[in-house]
Scaffold this active site. Structure first.
Site, short mmCIF file in Angstrom:
data_model
loop_
_atom_site.label_atom_id
_atom_site.label_comp_id
_atom_site.label_asym_id
_atom_site.label_seq_id
_atom_site.Cartn_x
_atom_site.Cartn_y
_atom_site.Cartn_z
N GLU A 80 0.60 11.92 -3.71
CA GLU A 80 -0.26 11.04 -2.90
C GLU A 80 0.31 10.81 -1.51
O GLU A 80 0.63 9.67 -1.13
CB GLU A 80 -0.49 9.71 -3.61
CG GLU A 80 -1.27 9.86 -4.90
CD GLU A 80 -1.72 8.51 -5.46
OE1 GLU A 80 -1.15 7.48 -5.09
OE2 GLU A 80 -2.65 8.51 -6.28
N GLU A 107 -5.10 12.27 -11.76
CA GLU A 107 -4.72 10.96 -12.29
C GLU A 107 -5.95 10.09 -12.44
O GLU A 107 -6.81 10.06 -11.54
CB GLU A 107 -3.79 10.22 -11.34
CG GLU A 107 -2.38 10.71 -11.25
CD GLU A 107 -1.56 9.80 -10.32
OE1 GLU A 107 -1.94 8.64 -10.09
OE2 GLU A 107 -0.54 10.29 -9.81
N TRP A 124 -2.54 -2.99 -10.28
CA TRP A 124 -2.34 -3.24 -8.86
C TRP A 124 -3.51 -3.95 -8.18
O TRP A 124 -3.50 -4.16 -6.98
CB TRP A 124 -1.99 -1.95 -8.11
CG TRP A 124 -2.77 -0.72 -8.53
CD1 TRP A 124 -2.32 0.25 -9.38
CD2 TRP A 124 -4.08 -0.33 -8.12
NE1 TRP A 124 -3.28 1.23 -9.54
CE2 TRP A 124 -4.37 0.92 -8.77
CE3 TRP A 124 -5.05 -0.87 -7.27
CZ2 TRP A 124 -5.58 1.59 -8.60
CZ3 TRP A 124 -6.25 -0.20 -7.11
CH2 TRP A 124 -6.50 1.02 -7.76
N GLU A 178 5.35 -0.69 -12.96
CA GLU A 178 4.03 -0.34 -13.50
C GLU A 178 3.95 -0.53 -15.02
O GLU A 178 3.17 0.13 -15.69
CB GLU A 178 3.66 1.09 -13.08
CG GLU A 178 3.53 1.18 -11.56
CD GLU A 178 2.89 2.46 -11.05
OE1 GLU A 178 1.84 2.36 -10.40
OE2 GLU A 178 3.47 3.54 -11.28
C1 GAL Z 1 -1.16 6.37 -8.19
C2 GAL Z 1 0.23 6.98 -8.21
C3 GAL Z 1 0.87 6.87 -9.57
C4 GAL Z 1 0.69 5.48 -10.11
C5 GAL Z 1 -0.77 5.17 -10.17
C6 GAL Z 1 -1.07 3.83 -10.77
O1 GAL Z 1 -1.49 5.97 -6.92
O2 GAL Z 1 0.19 8.34 -7.85
O3 GAL Z 1 2.24 7.18 -9.46
O4 GAL Z 1 1.37 4.57 -9.30
O5 GAL Z 1 -1.29 5.19 -8.88
O6 GAL Z 1 -2.45 3.56 -10.78
#
Ligand code: GAL
Length: 651
Positions: free
Chosen positions: A153, A309, A317, A357
């Site tokens: 990212e 993902e 978050w 996380e």
């Molecule tokens: C993405 C990131 C992951 C993880 C995920 C959580 O932005 O690539 O490593 O943090 O979010 O939703």
């Protein structure tokens, strides 16, 4: 190893980020058992492993990763091996603080989370390249590897850095672009506010300043920042390509992400991949997710891509993190496949026990395998196995929406007629088409428009000569073009198209614009909470007009609707210009939903494109190859029907 190419894959990718370094080795065997049970075919390994792979400067430890890759290979699971450069280890920031990024306000960011590097840091790049060389030397021939996953990212947390090294890199970028300082002065309009530069050495990044920055300066810094990240990507890719040309390379994009212009990156990856986290609590999510999928397919020129993902359930978050209700995980996954993905992956395999996380869902949740999340995820794995014959198949769209990062950047600068949200405007048109079951491609303004019957260019505030000519040629070739307010106001230097805006598109649209007349409510600045200011339009299409109005002078265009309000009452709100078989509609405002729908219906009917979905239906229908996907976003149910015709089409 077989000699079969690794991309396209022969099995749908299904799996997720696998971070075994977070767990004792006893857990690894259990991971393999559960991965097999869930139908996992590929996992992404090593995304955040740099501190473990190079625990001290120049000292590499690959032994643990060898074991992980060997284990996965013996379980028949492919590895999308990350280059691990996304999060530098603590020693680097300590001994080489020059890598740290600096915000617009001059704050040097600290280590302690992730992505704490300036995109222009030569030190960071040197270390990253050394790690990548060590990785490829070690694993070039490893039979588990199915792809390289560069970094992670890019720009997610730090897309712009305002440090001195970035300043120097920005100056070099500008010198390359403009050649001499007078050309830059002209482009940026530095005659205004005494901003004239005597040499490139005088230029800084657009750091926090007393008031509005120079629009050209800001725009170029946005472009430079995206390019700086791309250079990092390219540096890693060059090392990998030289050593393992047969292993495909990707990096995970982030859908509609403003910081990085993905059009300019798309040619550098062997396949596009995307991270997608639609909010389960937001009723607009299915539409937003569908649009992101279509953007990913479009970036790759229609080629299959990978959903790299998504969350199995809640993220951690947002301020409030809703879980995915039963069925949603499956629906979002199948939606991606229906819209061209050859893989569905998650963040992450096993939900973390510690770290930032730990409250983010994982395919194997804290509760373990006897859980709704694991059961549902495993069921998706099984279902994807039955869709392997779709791999490589493409879709065809008749309708395209122009999407342009420069328009996004300029439209949302300060010191503009009114605050607008580009993505929201674009998705407003997308919504209407989605609700009608129309597959949409996104297209760069310089992209090939001839493939489409209908092109919608919403709020495309910037239009250079090439764009103007391309849109005119599209209409002259019989295409249906819809342009909306706040389009083609400036050229690529952000200079106004004088004498009615629009440039040569004045001929295409058969009109010119005398004045921009935004709608405003008194509370907007104070609270940001005021309702969207709106007025009405009347005529062939009626309904709400939001945020923006224009005083439009038609030349050859016919007026379909006019404004109905005290300031621009009676002036054209929607027009159409006939040019041969082609038509160009112009909308001098941001239409409300009802009026958008009416215009979309009119344009689709005119182009002879049938709508396949009943009004009010919650079922998204998409055809890919010989499958019709019916995804019911109200009930969470999904059905996949096999149809006779095999081909590039949608339902
Ligand atoms: C993405 C990131 C992951 C993880 C995920 C959580 O932005 O690539 O490593 O943090 O979010 O939703």
């Amino acid at each position: 190893m077989t000699n079969e190419p690794l991309w396209p894959p022969h099995r749908m990718w299904f799996g997720g980020d696998y971070n075994p370094e977070q767990w004792p080795r006893e857990v690894w065997a259990d991971d393999l058992r559960l991965m097999r049970e869930a139908g996992v075919t590929v996992v992404t390994v090593g995304v955040f492993s740099w501190a473990r792979l190079e625990p001290r400067e120049g000292e590499f430890d690959f032994a643990w990763l060898d074991d992980v890759l060997d284990g996965l290979h013996s379980a028949g699971i492919g590895v999308d091996l990350a280059t691990a450069t996304a999060s530098p280890p603590p020693w680097m920031a300590l001994h080489h603080p020059d890598i740290l990024p600096v915000t617009r306000d001059g704050v040097r960011l600290s280590p302690g989370s992730r992505q704490h590097y300036s995109p222009s840091s030569a030190t960071y790049r040197r270390f990253a390249e050394r790690l990548v060389r060590a990785m490829v030397e070690r694993y070039a021939k490893h039979p588990a590897i199915v792809a390289w996953h560069i970094n992670n990212e890019y720009g997610c947390h730090v897309s712009h850095s305002y440090d001195d090294e970035s300043a120097a890199a920005f100056r070099s970028w500008l010198e390359l672009k403009y050649g001499d300082i007078d050309t830059l002065n002209d482009a940026w309009g530095t005659a205004f506010w005494s901003q004239w530069y005597g040499s490139f050495d005088e230029i800084l990044p657009p750091r926090a300043a007393p008031t509005f920055g120079n629009p050209g300066h800001l725009l170029d810094f946005d472009r430079f920042s995206s390019d700086a990240l791309r250079e990092l990507f390219r540096a890693e890719a060059a090392i990998l390509r030289a050593a393992t040309p047969e292993i495909p390379i990707t990096t995970n994009f982030m859908g509609f992400f403003k910081g990085v212009d993905y059009w300019s990156w798309a040619d550098d990856v062997d396949f596009v991949s995307d991270d997608s986290y639609p909010d389960p609590a937001d009723p607009f999510s299915p539409i937003f997710a569908a649009a992101s999928r279509d953007l990913m397919r479009s970036l790759g020129g229609g080629a299959p891509w990978v959903l790299m993902e998504q969350a199995p359930s809640a993220v951690n978050w947002r301020e409030r993190n809703a879980p995915k209700p039963a069925g949603m995980n499956r629906l979002h996954s199948l939606q991606a496949v229906a819209r061209g993905a050859d893989g569905v992956m998650y963040f992450q395999w096993r939900q973390s026990r510690a770290g930032a996380e730990k409250f983010h869902s994982g395919m194997v949740p804290h509760f373990g395998e006897h859980s709704r999340i694991f059961r549902e995820t495993a069921a998706i794995g099984a279902q994807l196995g039955g869709l392997d014959d779709l791999i490589g198949s493409t879709l065809h769209a008749d309708v395209a929406i122009v999407f342009d990062w420069d328009a996004w950047r300029l439209l949302e600068q300060q010191a503009v007629p009114t605050a607008l949200n580009y993505r929201e405007i674009v998705l407003g048109w997308y919504r209407s088409l989605w609700e009608r079951g129309i597959l949409v491609d996104f297209v760069h303004p310089h992209g090939d428009l001839s493939r489409y019957s209908v092109v919608i260019a919403p709020a495309m505030v910037v239009a250079d000569t090439q764009t103007q000519e391309a849109l005119e040629a599209f209409v002259d070739g019989g295409g249906r073009l819809v342009m909306t307010a706040s389009s083609a106001i400036v050229d690529e230097k952000a200079h106004i198209h004088l004498g009615g805006y629009l440039g040569e598109l004045r001929n295409t649209l058969g009109l010119g614009i005398e004045e921009i007349a935004p709608l405003a409510g008194p509370d907007l600045a104070a609270t940001g909470q005021a309702p969207v200011p709106a007025t009405a339009i009347t005529g062939e299409i009626t309904g709400e007009a939001r945020l923006w109005r224009e005083f439009v002078h038609p030349s050859t265009a016919t007026v379909l609707s006019t404004f109905d309000d005290p300031i621009v009452g009676g002036w054209p709100a929607i027009t159409v210009n006939h040019r041969g078989d082609g038509r160009a509609w112009y909308v001098a405002t941001m239409l409300g939903e009802e009026a958008t729908d009416a215009l979309v219906d009119l344009v689709l009917a005119d182009a002879g494109i049938p709508t396949t979905r009943e009004r009010g239906s919650t079922i998204e229908v998409v055809r890919r190859g010989n499958r019709v996907f019916r995804l019911d976003h109200a009930t969470g149910e999904a059905a996949i029907e096999i149809v006779d015709e095999v081909g590039d089409d949608t339902a």
